[in-house]
Design a protein around this motif. Structure first.
Motif, PDB file in Angstrom:
ATOM      1  N   ALA A  84       0.847  -1.208   0.000  1.00  0.00           N
ATOM      2  CA  ALA A  84       0.000   0.000   0.000  1.00  0.00           C
ATOM      3  C   ALA A  84       0.874   1.247   0.000  1.00  0.00           C
ATOM      4  CB  ALA A  84      -0.890  -0.009   1.234  1.00  0.00           C
ATOM      5  N   SER A  85       0.466   2.233  -0.793  1.00  0.00           N
ATOM      6  CA  SER A  85       1.199   3.504  -0.806  1.00  0.00           C
ATOM      7  C   SER A  85       0.612   4.403   0.257  1.00  0.00           C
ATOM      8  CB  SER A  85       1.046   4.181  -2.163  1.00  0.00           C
ATOM      9  OG  SER A  85       1.402   3.298  -3.191  1.00  0.00           O
ATOM     10  N   SER A  86       1.476   5.193   0.912  1.00  0.00           N
ATOM     11  CA  SER A  86       0.925   6.101   1.910  1.00  0.00           C
ATOM     12  C   SER A  86       0.787   7.507   1.337  1.00  0.00           C
ATOM     13  CB  SER A  86       1.771   6.085   3.174  1.00  0.00           C
ATOM     14  OG  SER A  86       3.107   6.344   2.850  1.00  0.00           O
ATOM     15  N   CYS A  87      -0.119   8.268   1.947  1.00  0.00           N
ATOM     16  CA  CYS A  87      -0.427   9.626   1.480  1.00  0.00           C
ATOM     17  C   CYS A  87       0.815  10.513   1.610  1.00  0.00           C
ATOM     18  CB  CYS A  87      -1.573  10.193   2.315  1.00  0.00           C
ATOM     19  SG  CYS A  87      -1.882  11.932   1.954  1.00  0.00           S
ATOM     20  N   PRO A  88       1.202  11.227   0.538  1.00  0.00           N
ATOM     21  CA  PRO A  88       2.394  12.075   0.601  1.00  0.00           C
ATOM     22  C   PRO A  88       2.185  13.276   1.518  1.00  0.00           C
ATOM     23  CG  PRO A  88       1.234  12.430  -1.474  1.00  0.00           C
ATOM     24  CD  PRO A  88       0.547  11.289  -0.781  1.00  0.00           C
ATOM     25  N   HIS A  89       0.941  13.532   1.844  1.00  0.00           N
ATOM     26  CA  HIS A  89       0.598  14.696   2.651  1.00  0.00           C
ATOM     27  C   HIS A  89       0.463  14.299   4.127  1.00  0.00           C
ATOM     28  CE1 HIS A  89      -0.672  18.803   2.895  1.00  0.00           C
ATOM     29  NE2 HIS A  89      -1.705  18.457   3.618  1.00  0.00           N
ATOM     30  N   GLY A 136      -7.937  10.914   4.743  1.00  0.00           N
ATOM     31  CA  GLY A 136      -7.613  11.972   5.698  1.00  0.00           C
ATOM     32  C   GLY A 136      -7.696  13.354   5.097  1.00  0.00           C
ATOM     33  N   CYS A 137      -6.935  13.594   4.025  1.00  0.00           N
ATOM     34  CA  CYS A 137      -6.868  14.945   3.450  1.00  0.00           C
ATOM     35  C   CYS A 137      -7.704  15.094   2.193  1.00  0.00           C
ATOM     36  CB  CYS A 137      -5.419  15.318   3.163  1.00  0.00           C
ATOM     37  SG  CYS A 137      -4.652  14.275   1.908  1.00  0.00           S
ATOM     38  N   GLY A 138      -8.204  13.967   1.653  1.00  0.00           N
ATOM     39  CA  GLY A 138      -9.040  14.064   0.455  1.00  0.00           C
ATOM     40  C   GLY A 138      -8.248  14.219  -0.835  1.00  0.00           C
ATOM     41  N   GLY A 139      -6.922  14.115  -0.742  1.00  0.00           N
ATOM     42  CA  GLY A 139      -6.104  14.205  -1.960  1.00  0.00           C
ATOM     43  C   GLY A 139      -6.126  12.904  -2.727  1.00  0.00           C
ATOM     44  N   SER A 140      -5.721  12.982  -4.006  1.00  0.00           N
ATOM     45  CA  SER A 140      -5.714  11.774  -4.836  1.00  0.00           C
ATOM     46  C   SER A 140      -4.458  11.672  -5.673  1.00  0.00           C
ATOM     47  CB  SER A 140      -6.908  11.773  -5.791  1.00  0.00           C
ATOM     48  OG  SER A 140      -8.110  11.755  -5.076  1.00  0.00           O
ATOM     49  N   LEU A 141      -3.976  10.451  -5.795  1.00  0.00           N
ATOM     50  CA  LEU A 141      -2.838  10.166  -6.662  1.00  0.00           C
ATOM     51  C   LEU A 141      -3.394   9.620  -7.969  1.00  0.00           C
ATOM     52  CD1 LEU A 141       0.341  10.073  -6.611  1.00  0.00           C
ATOM     53  CD2 LEU A 141       0.086   7.630  -6.130  1.00  0.00           C
ATOM     54  N   LEU A 142      -3.086  10.315  -9.039  1.00  0.00           N
ATOM     55  CA  LEU A 142      -3.644   9.959 -10.333  1.00  0.00           C
ATOM     56  C   LEU A 142      -2.528   9.539 -11.278  1.00  0.00           C
ATOM     57  CD1 LEU A 142      -5.999   9.981 -12.416  1.00  0.00           C
ATOM     58  CD2 LEU A 142      -5.521  12.415 -12.756  1.00  0.00           C
ATOM     59  N   SER A 143      -2.655   8.329 -11.791  1.00  0.00           N
ATOM     60  CA  SER A 143      -1.655   7.852 -12.755  1.00  0.00           C
ATOM     61  C   SER A 143      -1.952   8.499 -14.110  1.00  0.00           C
ATOM     62  CB  SER A 143      -1.742   6.328 -12.852  1.00  0.00           C
ATOM     63  OG  SER A 143      -1.515   5.924 -14.171  1.00  0.00           O
ATOM     64  N   LEU A 144      -0.921   9.032 -14.745  1.00  0.00           N
ATOM     65  CA  LEU A 144      -1.146   9.683 -16.040  1.00  0.00           C
ATOM     66  C   LEU A 144      -1.498   8.674 -17.126  1.00  0.00           C
ATOM     67  CD1 LEU A 144       1.370  12.663 -16.278  1.00  0.00           C
ATOM     68  CD2 LEU A 144      -0.938  12.577 -15.344  1.00  0.00           C
ATOM     69  N   VAL A 145      -1.128   7.410 -16.884  1.00  0.00           N
ATOM     70  CA  VAL A 145      -1.527   6.362 -17.820  1.00  0.00           C
ATOM     71  C   VAL A 145      -3.054   6.222 -17.787  1.00  0.00           C
ATOM     72  CG1 VAL A 145      -1.349   3.906 -18.357  1.00  0.00           C
ATOM     73  CG2 VAL A 145       0.679   5.148 -17.577  1.00  0.00           C
ATOM     74  N   ALA A 146      -3.602   6.151 -16.563  1.00  0.00           N
ATOM     75  CA  ALA A 146      -5.059   6.060 -16.403  1.00  0.00           C
ATOM     76  C   ALA A 146      -5.724   7.326 -16.944  1.00  0.00           C
ATOM     77  CB  ALA A 146      -5.418   5.866 -14.930  1.00  0.00           C
ATOM     78  N   TYR A 147      -5.075   8.457 -16.676  1.00  0.00           N
ATOM     79  CA  TYR A 147      -5.632   9.732 -17.121  1.00  0.00           C
ATOM     80  C   TYR A 147      -5.719   9.798 -18.645  1.00  0.00           C
ATOM     81  CZ  TYR A 147      -5.990  14.604 -18.358  1.00  0.00           C
ATOM     82  OH  TYR A 147      -6.375  15.769 -18.934  1.00  0.00           O
ATOM     83  N   ARG A 148      -4.635   9.397 -19.326  1.00  0.00           N
ATOM     84  CA  ARG A 148      -4.619   9.460 -20.798  1.00  0.00           C
ATOM     85  C   ARG A 148      -5.693   8.538 -21.377  1.00  0.00           C
ATOM     86  NH1 ARG A 148       1.021   9.171 -20.059  1.00  0.00           N
ATOM     87  NH2 ARG A 148       1.939  11.263 -20.151  1.00  0.00           N
ATOM     88  N   HIS A 149      -5.831   7.384 -20.739  1.00  0.00           N
ATOM     89  CA  HIS A 149      -6.847   6.442 -21.190  1.00  0.00           C
ATOM     90  C   HIS A 149      -8.240   7.075 -21.061  1.00  0.00           C
ATOM     91  CE1 HIS A 149      -8.658   2.565 -22.007  1.00  0.00           C
ATOM     92  NE2 HIS A 149      -9.472   2.775 -20.986  1.00  0.00           N
ATOM     93  N   TRP A 150      -8.479   7.723 -19.928  1.00  0.00           N
ATOM     94  CA  TRP A 150      -9.770   8.384 -19.682  1.00  0.00           C
ATOM     95  C   TRP A 150      -9.987   9.491 -20.713  1.00  0.00           C
ATOM     96  CZ3 TRP A 150     -10.340  13.601 -18.156  1.00  0.00           C
ATOM     97  CH2 TRP A 150     -11.641  13.974 -17.799  1.00  0.00           C
ATOM     98  N   ASN A 177      -2.835   5.362   4.525  1.00  0.00           N
ATOM     99  CA  ASN A 177      -2.669   4.681   3.251  1.00  0.00           C
ATOM    100  C   ASN A 177      -3.646   5.211   2.208  1.00  0.00           C
ATOM    101  OD1 ASN A 177      -0.562   3.067   4.036  1.00  0.00           O
ATOM    102  ND2 ASN A 177      -1.885   1.353   4.667  1.00  0.00           N
ATOM    103  N   LEU A 178      -3.238   5.090   0.965  1.00  0.00           N
ATOM    104  CA  LEU A 178      -4.112   5.495  -0.132  1.00  0.00           C
ATOM    105  C   LEU A 178      -4.990   4.316  -0.521  1.00  0.00           C
ATOM    106  CD1 LEU A 178      -1.476   7.408  -2.311  1.00  0.00           C
ATOM    107  CD2 LEU A 178      -3.165   8.395  -0.744  1.00  0.00           C
ATOM    108  N   HIS A 179      -6.244   4.614  -0.816  1.00  0.00           N
ATOM    109  CA  HIS A 179      -7.184   3.559  -1.184  1.00  0.00           C
ATOM    110  C   HIS A 179      -7.727   3.792  -2.582  1.00  0.00           C
ATOM    111  CE1 HIS A 179      -7.160   1.997   2.873  1.00  0.00           C
ATOM    112  NE2 HIS A 179      -7.266   3.243   3.312  1.00  0.00           N
ATOM    113  N   PRO A 180      -8.017   2.693  -3.299  1.00  0.00           N
ATOM    114  CA  PRO A 180      -8.573   2.843  -4.651  1.00  0.00           C
ATOM    115  C   PRO A 180      -9.851   3.682  -4.616  1.00  0.00           C
ATOM    116  CG  PRO A 180      -7.986   0.553  -4.232  1.00  0.00           C
ATOM    117  CD  PRO A 180      -7.838   1.289  -2.929  1.00  0.00           C
ATOM    118  N   SER A 181      -9.963   4.612  -5.548  1.00  0.00           N
ATOM    119  CA  SER A 181     -11.141   5.481  -5.604  1.00  0.00           C
ATOM    120  C   SER A 181     -11.395   5.844  -7.060  1.00  0.00           C
ATOM    121  CB  SER A 181     -10.878   6.753  -4.798  1.00  0.00           C
ATOM    122  OG  SER A 181      -9.863   7.504  -5.436  1.00  0.00           O
ATOM    123  N   ARG A 182     -12.365   6.701  -7.257  1.00  0.00           N
ATOM    124  CA  ARG A 182     -12.625   7.183  -8.614  1.00  0.00           C
ATOM    125  C   ARG A 182     -12.796   8.693  -8.599  1.00  0.00           C
ATOM    126  NH1 ARG A 182     -13.306   3.457 -12.404  1.00  0.00           N
ATOM    127  NH2 ARG A 182     -13.259   1.330 -11.593  1.00  0.00           N
TER     128      ARG A 182
END
Ligand SMILES: [Zn+2]
Ligand SMILES: [Zn+2]
Length: 185
Positions: free
Chosen positions: A2-7, A29-43, A12-17
């Motif tokens: 699991a990756s932890s929140c950089p903030h 906790g902070c409501g931030g999101s880690l977005l993969s640019l691969v997923a972003y480009r696909h979207w 830990n970061l959880h899968p979301s949309r």
């Protein structure tokens, strides 16, 4: 792993949309999101061509931004900050090694309001960053002129716009400039 929140670091970061068809990893906790640019480009590729443009600009400053340097949750390298627009102070953090972007709470919605949700990858380029800076420099210069000219500013602006679109602008300026020496300093 699991990756932890950089903030928040201890969460830990959880899968979301971020959107119905755009997955990310988010921090509760902070409501931030880690977005993969691969997923972003696909979207992005699956978005209809015409982007919805919301012109309402109210509340643009409400979205809080992280000003401290963040470490990428995946590789621990420092992330690089990129300004999104001259209309918002917010910066998006990007790990250039992993192509993962960190969005603080509300920043995706802010991008959407600025009609920039489809332009995330362009934002991470030098030309985009240069444009944000030059727009801000122009606005600062304009503000100084407005202070200097006071009540005459709007009239001067009108005159400038009229000249800008006038095919004889140079001649008109030369004509007007004749009175230069008659004007008291
Ligand atoms: Zn967090
Ligand atoms: Zn990384």
């Amino acid at each position: 792993m699991a990756s932890s929140c950089p903030h928040c670091k201890d969460r830990n970061l959880h899968p979301s949309r971020i959107e119905a068809d755009l997955p990310a990893l988010s921090c509760e906790g902070c409501g931030g999101s880690l977005l993969s640019l691969v997923a972003y480009r696909h979207w992005r590729e699956n978005q209809p061509g015409q982007e919805s443009v919301d012109t309402s600009d109210d509340g643009l400053d409400e979205v809080k931004d992280t000003s401290i340097a963040l470490c990428c949750p995946k590789c621990e390298h420092f992330m690089t900050k990129f300004r999104m627009s001259a209309d918002a102070r917010n910066q998006i953090d990007l790990c250039v090694h992993c192509d993962e972007a960190w969005l603080d709470r509300g920043e995706w919605q802010l991008l959407d309001r600025l009609a920039l949700a489809g332009k995330l990858t362009q934002m991470f380029t030098q030309p985009w960053q240069n444009r944000v800076r030059s727009t801000e420099a122009e606005r600062r210069a304009e503000l100084r002129w407005s202070e200097r000219l006071g009540e005459h500013y709007s009239r001067a602006q009108e005159l400038r716009e009229w000249l800008r679109s006038n095919p004889q602008a140079r001649e008109i300026l030369a004509y007007v400039n004749q009175i230069r020496d008659d004007i008291p300093l």
